[in-house]
Structures are given as C-alpha cells and as structure tokens.
Scaffold this active site. Structure first.
Site, PDB file in Angstrom:
ATOM      1  N   THR A  40       0.642  -1.105   0.114  1.00 25.69           N
ATOM      2  CA  THR A  40      -0.002   0.119   0.105  1.00 25.69           C
ATOM      3  C   THR A  40       1.079   1.060  -0.132  1.00 25.69           C
ATOM      4  O   THR A  40       0.463   2.466   0.021  1.00 25.69           O
ATOM      5  CB  THR A  40      -1.110   0.054   1.333  1.00 25.69           C
ATOM      6  N   HIS A  45       6.681  -0.041   7.413  1.00 26.90           N
ATOM      7  CA  HIS A  45       7.154   0.715   8.923  1.00 26.90           C
ATOM      8  C   HIS A  45       7.466  -0.359   9.887  1.00 26.90           C
ATOM      9  O   HIS A  45       7.081  -1.535   9.591  1.00 26.90           O
ATOM     10  CB  HIS A  45       6.159   1.684   9.108  1.00 26.90           C
ATOM     11  N   HIS A  48       4.888  -3.277  10.934  1.00 27.35           N
ATOM     12  CA  HIS A  48       4.938  -4.413  10.053  1.00 27.35           C
ATOM     13  C   HIS A  48       5.748  -5.731  10.318  1.00 27.35           C
ATOM     14  O   HIS A  48       5.648  -6.812   9.746  1.00 27.35           O
ATOM     15  CB  HIS A  48       5.174  -4.069   8.490  1.00 27.35           C
ATOM     16  N   LYS A  82      -9.926  -0.417   8.838  1.00 33.01           N
ATOM     17  CA  LYS A  82     -10.489   0.629   8.206  1.00 33.01           C
ATOM     18  C   LYS A  82     -11.982   0.983   8.447  1.00 33.01           C
ATOM     19  O   LYS A  82     -12.815  -0.066   8.507  1.00 33.01           O
ATOM     20  CB  LYS A  82     -10.185   0.472   6.667  1.00 33.01           C
ATOM     21  N   ARG A  86     -10.581   2.009   0.878  1.00 26.64           N
ATOM     22  CA  ARG A  86      -8.848   2.281   0.550  1.00 26.64           C
ATOM     23  C   ARG A  86      -9.320   3.264  -0.783  1.00 26.64           C
ATOM     24  O   ARG A  86      -9.908   2.642  -1.643  1.00 26.64           O
ATOM     25  CB  ARG A  86      -8.163   1.348   0.422  1.00 26.64           C
ATOM     26  N   GLN A 172      -7.135 -13.515  -0.260  1.00 26.61           N
ATOM     27  CA  GLN A 172      -6.043 -13.675   0.544  1.00 26.61           C
ATOM     28  C   GLN A 172      -6.135 -15.247   1.092  1.00 26.61           C
ATOM     29  O   GLN A 172      -5.063 -16.053   0.962  1.00 26.61           O
ATOM     30  CB  GLN A 172      -5.875 -13.225   1.990  1.00 26.61           C
ATOM     31  N   ASP A 193      -4.991  -8.861  13.380  1.00 26.22           N
ATOM     32  CA  ASP A 193      -6.111  -8.456  12.623  1.00 26.22           C
ATOM     33  C   ASP A 193      -6.369  -9.523  11.484  1.00 26.22           C
ATOM     34  O   ASP A 193      -7.259  -9.270  10.567  1.00 26.22           O
ATOM     35  CB  ASP A 193      -5.836  -7.051  12.279  1.00 26.22           C
ATOM     36  N   LYS A 230       0.499   4.968  20.832  1.00 24.55           N
ATOM     37  CA  LYS A 230       0.578   3.715  19.663  1.00 24.55           C
ATOM     38  C   LYS A 230       2.175   3.532  19.370  1.00 24.55           C
ATOM     39  O   LYS A 230       3.040   4.477  19.424  1.00 24.55           O
ATOM     40  CB  LYS A 230      -0.028   4.300  18.617  1.00 24.55           C
ATOM     41  N   LYS A 233       5.026   5.123  16.386  1.00 26.59           N
ATOM     42  CA  LYS A 233       4.691   6.542  15.884  1.00 26.59           C
ATOM     43  C   LYS A 233       5.689   7.735  16.693  1.00 26.59           C
ATOM     44  O   LYS A 233       5.752   7.346  17.828  1.00 26.59           O
ATOM     45  CB  LYS A 233       3.307   6.841  16.166  1.00 26.59           C
ATOM     46  N   THR A 234       6.146   8.630  16.206  1.00 27.32           N
ATOM     47  CA  THR A 234       6.769   9.889  16.598  1.00 27.32           C
ATOM     48  C   THR A 234       6.144  11.064  16.323  1.00 27.32           C
ATOM     49  O   THR A 234       5.105  10.981  15.535  1.00 27.32           O
ATOM     50  CB  THR A 234       8.352   9.786  16.147  1.00 27.32           C
TER      51      THR A 234
END
Length: 419
Positions: A40, A45, A48, A82, A86, A172, A193, A230, A233-234
């Site tokens: 995607t 990141h 994953h 989501k 998308r 999938q 998920d 989370k 994340k920064t």
C-alpha cells in the site's frame, strides 16, 4: 527450549488454529510457512516487522519461509482496521511499491541453503484470473454468512463496504491455498487482525484439497506501549524502514529512546538475543538504569538488521557527537541526518557574516541586545565550540564541507545554517 516454547516465552503467540497440530507438525518435519504484506506504500514501517521476524525465527529452526508481497491484493485493499474504502492505486504504483518492499524484506531473511527463503507475488497467480473463474472455482466455496461473521467485514457493515473489499478475504485465502498446493505451505503467520483472512484460507484448503490435508494459522499480538500510546509513531509520524523516509540515525533514536517499561518486551519481540542475554539486560535496568544497556542493545540490533553495520556505526557516531558536542567530527551527510528536524536558515550570500547578525537573521534570538548577551555569557556554540566574542565572524572555516554550520544556544537548542 524448542521453537514454540521460545515464541511463548517471548509473548509472540496470540492465537493458533490448532496448537497441538502445530506442535506435532513442527516436531515431525521441516515445513514451509508464509507471511504476507500488501504494497500500500513504497516502504514498510516498524509496525509490519513482528510477523516477518517471527517467520525468520522459524527459519532459524530449519523451516522454510515464504515471503509474500501482495501485488494483487494490494490492488483491492484489506478492509481490516479501516472505517472506509481505501483509495485504489495504479498498477504502476503497486509494482513500484512491490519492488521497494521486496528489497526491504531481503534484509531480514536468508535466501541461501536448503531452507532459503522464497519471495513470491500473488499477482503472478491472481492478476490474470478472469471473474468467472474466480466466482466458480473459489467464490462457490465461501458462504456469504461465513464472510459476514468475520470481524473485518462485520465492523464495516454500518459504514459501508464495497463488493471489491468484501471479496478481499477470498483473494487472501487463495494465496494460502496456492502456496499449500504448489509449495506444501502448512502455516500462515499474520497479525491478530488477519485471523479472519487466515481461517478463510484454511476453509478453502479444507474444501478444495484432498481429505485429511492439514494446514494451520498462527497470529501475533498487537504491539502496544506501556503508556497506552501507539507503538511505532513519533512526533514526525511513522518510523519507516526506508532510510530516505526515516534515516538510520532517526531509526536508531526511536529504539534507544524506548521506555524502561517497554524495552524488555521489545527485545523479546524484535531481536534474536537469547533468553539468557535478555535476562542479563533486564537485571541491568534494575541495577544500573542510567547506563541504558537494554536500550542500546535494542537500538543496535534493530538498526544493524534493517540498515546494516555501516549505518549503525554512523548512527552511533552522530549520537555520541551530539551528546558530547563534537559537531566537527561529523560529515555533511551525518549533519543532514542528525539535524533533519531542527530549525534551519539558509544563508544565501557567499559573504561572511558576524555571529550577532547571524543569530538575528536565523531568528535564533529576537534582538541584537539578546544576541550580544547570549554570546558574552557563553550561551552560543558554533559547531560545538563556544563563542564569547560579539565580533566573531562566521567564515569559510566554520562551514562543514562548505554546506553547514551548526549553532547551539544553551544546552540543547540546535539550529542549522545552510549554504
């Protein structure tokens, strides 16, 4: 400690479709198993990483990992997590993303030897399939009621879901069936998920393969932080694996700034340090927390794995230079990494400029009076060297490789002057 015992000790196992069956299969034979990611974006990141690192643990125990990049499923979009559809991407964009992600995954796995990793793209078997074949050969085996019971779909019914994303779970599932049939792939690994998609794959295998065919699913827990914020994340956003999006220095800093409450969990999740090594580091948090040995071990292991030894050494060098104030030891490339997010000012002329005038021009201070006071009081540093003369002139010798001058005001406020 066997493989599953190690995974449980690390807290990596969230769900298994058949714990006894998985244990017996792993004890009896060396298997193939897979994990996938949809392209995607043109980079993964750190969110994953855990399923793939878990797949790598299986490889270390002699099993063969199959790494799937979803060139086909990426064109559809997983409805999981989501609340809305998308945005569809072009075939060219998807292909570009596939190539970038495959390169990143190649850093994690060993592709040599008897159990060398295999990298596949589901576009190779799903991309050219016509709709009639899809509906007759696969759709016929998955009931609508069965799909509606999946969390990934049921949570979208109120906000709306297209038929396109509704069928994602079948696509999938086709991956698992294809890999089972062609490569004897026995286990799919995924994030928590992905449970619904994994079990749909097992349903296809049960219905379309000979009676007695055995396959399994295993999911990984969601990575969380002790303070409830989370993971991954920064302030500047996600921590990417692409060094152009998140530099190796920033990547290193993310891990080394891990809180004491999280660092042991992350060492278990993300590194390949053994139990005894991690327990020693856990003790160090209690006995000598100021040394931050656990954080350093985590940052070094992750940076070397994703970016290589040279990038790790560079990240450590930048970190030490900033801590000690030895800015002149850094190259222009290292300056660019270490000061990516600090305020900057571009001095457009080739002329020399006085320190007082530069502090005003770069908006480091608001007035000449304040500039003179800061310089006289020793609060201003040029490339790590204290400047106390208000008449000091920034010259060519103050430009690192002719590109940058680093100004520090006080202990921690940095500013980057560009030429």
């Amino acid at each position: 400690m066997n493989l599953l015992e190690d995974l449980h000790w690390r807290g990596i196992v969230y769900q298994q479709t058949d714990e006894v069956g998985i244990q017996e299969t792993l004890e009896k034979e060396k298997i193939s198993l897979y994990c996938g990611v949809d392209p995607t974006a043109d980079s993964m990141h750190i969110g994953h990483l855990l399923p793939f690192l878990t797949l790598r643990r299986f490889q270390q125990h002699g099993h063969r990992p199959i790494v799937l990049v979803g060139g086909a499923t990426g064109m559809i979009g997983d409805p999981s997590g989501k609340s809305e559809e998308r945005k569809l991407q072009t075939t060219e964009t998807i292909q570009h993303n596939v190539e970038c992600i495959q390169k990143q995954l190649s850093h994690i796995f060993d592709f040599e030897g008897n159990n060398g990793a295999m990298m596949v793209n589901n576009y190779d078997w799903a991309g050219s399939m016509d709709i009639v074949t899809f509906l007759r050969d696969y759709g016929k085996h998955v009931g609508v009621n069965y799909m509606l019971a999946k969390d990934t779909i049921s949570t979208r019914l109120d906000t709306g879901i297209s038929f396109t994303e509704f069928t994602y779970t079948i696509l999938q599932a086709m991956d698992f069936l294809h890999l089972y049939e062609k490569h004897d792939c026995k286990i799919q690994i995924g994030g928590s998920d992905q449970w619904g998609n994994i079990t749909t794959g097992l349903e296809l295998i049960r219905k379309m393969m000979p009676e007695g065919s055995k396959a399994y699913g295993l999911t990984i827990p969601l990575v969380t932080k002790a303070d409830g914020t989370k993971f991954g994340k920064t302030e500047s956003g996600a921590v990417w694996l692409d060094p152009e999006k998140t530099s190796p220095y920033e990547f290193y800093q993310f891990w080394i700034n891990t809180a004491d409450a999280d660092v042991i969990k992350y060492l278990k999740f993300f590194t390949f340090l053994i139990k005894e090594e991690i327990e020693v580091l856990e003790q160090s948090i209690e006995s000598e927390p100021h040394l931050r040995k656990a954080q350093k071990a985590l940052a070094e292991a992750m940076t070397e794995m994703i970016h290589g030894k040279d990038s790790l050494e560079q990240a450590v060098k930048i970190t030490e230079a900033l801590f000690n104030g030895d800015i002149q030891k850094l190259t222009a490339t290292e300056i660019k990494q270490g000061f990516k997010d600090v305020p900057s000012y571009e001095h457009t002329t080739g002329e020399e400029i006085g320190i007082v005038d530069l502090l005003i021009a770069a908006k480091i201070v608001s007035s000449k009076r304040q500039a003179r006071e800061d310089v006289s009081n020793g609060a201003i540093y040029v490339n790590g060297e204290r400047v106390t003369e208000t008449g000091y002139v920034i010259s060519e010798s103050d430009r690192i490789e002719g590109q940058f001058t680093v100004i520090r005001r006080g202990k921690k406020k940095y500013y980057l002057i560009k030429y």
